[in-house]
Design an enzyme around this catalytic site. Sequence first.
Site, short mmCIF file in Angstrom:
data_model
loop_
_atom_site.label_atom_id
_atom_site.label_comp_id
_atom_site.label_asym_id
_atom_site.label_seq_id
_atom_site.Cartn_x
_atom_site.Cartn_y
_atom_site.Cartn_z
N GLU A 130 2.18 1.62 -3.56
CA GLU A 130 1.15 2.00 -4.52
C GLU A 130 0.74 3.46 -4.38
O GLU A 130 0.55 4.17 -5.38
CB GLU A 130 -0.08 1.10 -4.36
CG GLU A 130 0.12 -0.32 -4.85
CD GLU A 130 -1.11 -1.18 -4.67
OE1 GLU A 130 -1.08 -2.35 -5.10
OE2 GLU A 130 -2.11 -0.69 -4.10
N GLU A 131 0.59 3.95 -3.15
CA GLU A 131 0.08 5.29 -2.93
C GLU A 131 1.15 6.38 -3.05
O GLU A 131 0.84 7.50 -3.47
CB GLU A 131 -0.60 5.38 -1.56
CG GLU A 131 -1.85 4.52 -1.45
CD GLU A 131 -2.62 4.79 -0.17
OE1 GLU A 131 -2.16 5.62 0.64
OE2 GLU A 131 -3.69 4.17 0.01
N GLU A 168 0.82 -1.21 0.00
CA GLU A 168 0.00 0.00 0.00
C GLU A 168 0.86 1.27 0.00
O GLU A 168 0.54 2.24 -0.68
CB GLU A 168 -0.94 -0.01 1.21
CG GLU A 168 -2.11 -0.96 1.08
CD GLU A 168 -3.12 -0.52 0.02
OE1 GLU A 168 -3.07 0.65 -0.42
OE2 GLU A 168 -3.95 -1.36 -0.37
#
Length: 350
Positions: free
Chosen positions: A233-234, A230
């Site tokens: 990805e962010e 995460e």
Amino acid sequence: MSVLNSLSHVNNMIRSLPKLSLLFFSARKPHYLATAQRFISQGRTPTSRVKIGVATTVSIRSKSTSTISSAIVSETAAGDQVQKINLLTSTDDNYGGVTVELDQPMDSTTFISTLRASVSHWKQLGKKGVWIKLPIHLASLVEDLVKEGFWYHHAEPNYLMLVYWIPDSPSTIPPNATHRVGVGSFVMNEKKEVLVVQENNGLFQGSGVWKFPTGVVDQGEDICVAAVREVKEETGVDSEFMEVLAFRQSHNSFFEKSDLFFVCMLRPLSFNIQTQTLEILDAQWMPFEEYVAQPFVQRSELLKYINDTCLAKMGGQYSGFCPVSTSSNFSDQKNYLYLNAGTLKSSNSS
């Protein structure tokens, strides 16, 4: 009439009784008449057997009065008195039930007949729960299953699972998965700056709130892996998982499911930010004190506890739970046990 002739006449009447009885029975049930006449003309005594699938032959038994297994539809083989019943292919589970994975298309009439025969067969075997996995290309059979007493258990993108409870007792079929698992990542660099993002959708859209990168753990994904994914990805930042600092359980959060949220500490391996524009409006390294001073953070009791935990960890006064790779008796696949490794090591060495 002589005595010999009289005895011969009586014997002939006695020999004819089975045929006469069969005709009498067939007259009351007309669909047996043709078969009865054929047996009489051939001088044969009818037998009644049912062939299950293609290998098992059993005697016909009395039919159940339950709705779903009230009848067994059978076909009479041409030129033979043996009746063939097709059953759904099933596998036994560990809890006294069966699982069926349908694949081949069937018309509604054939499917219902096969389903009823199968459930009757499973009932005779003492089976309990029936799980039918219906692929999306056989969605037309859903209505038939529901009418026969099946109910929805869960759905995935490519199939629907329906279940049925056979015994006349309360169902012990477990409910669908009850929790969703989420992660929030506390990532701090050597300058005591924390990695934060602003979301461009969801609850925080347009609020101006800076928050930790968060996300949902995928099916089959470990918590430690999800936290690293995460963040990447962010924000585009590579990181290494360190510890689970805390976790929270809440209820009725996502389609009436409960939620487990794990606060994780990660060590950054890169520092250049590349924002994911699909979900993230902006991302930056922010001094931890500035992050904590946000009005939204100050009003949240939950975030205050999380921030106090992060501060204690930064000061060396708190230890979280590290993932330890383990095996179990239930699976050959490795899994993680999260524990306070430092305290356990000290305890074992003392």
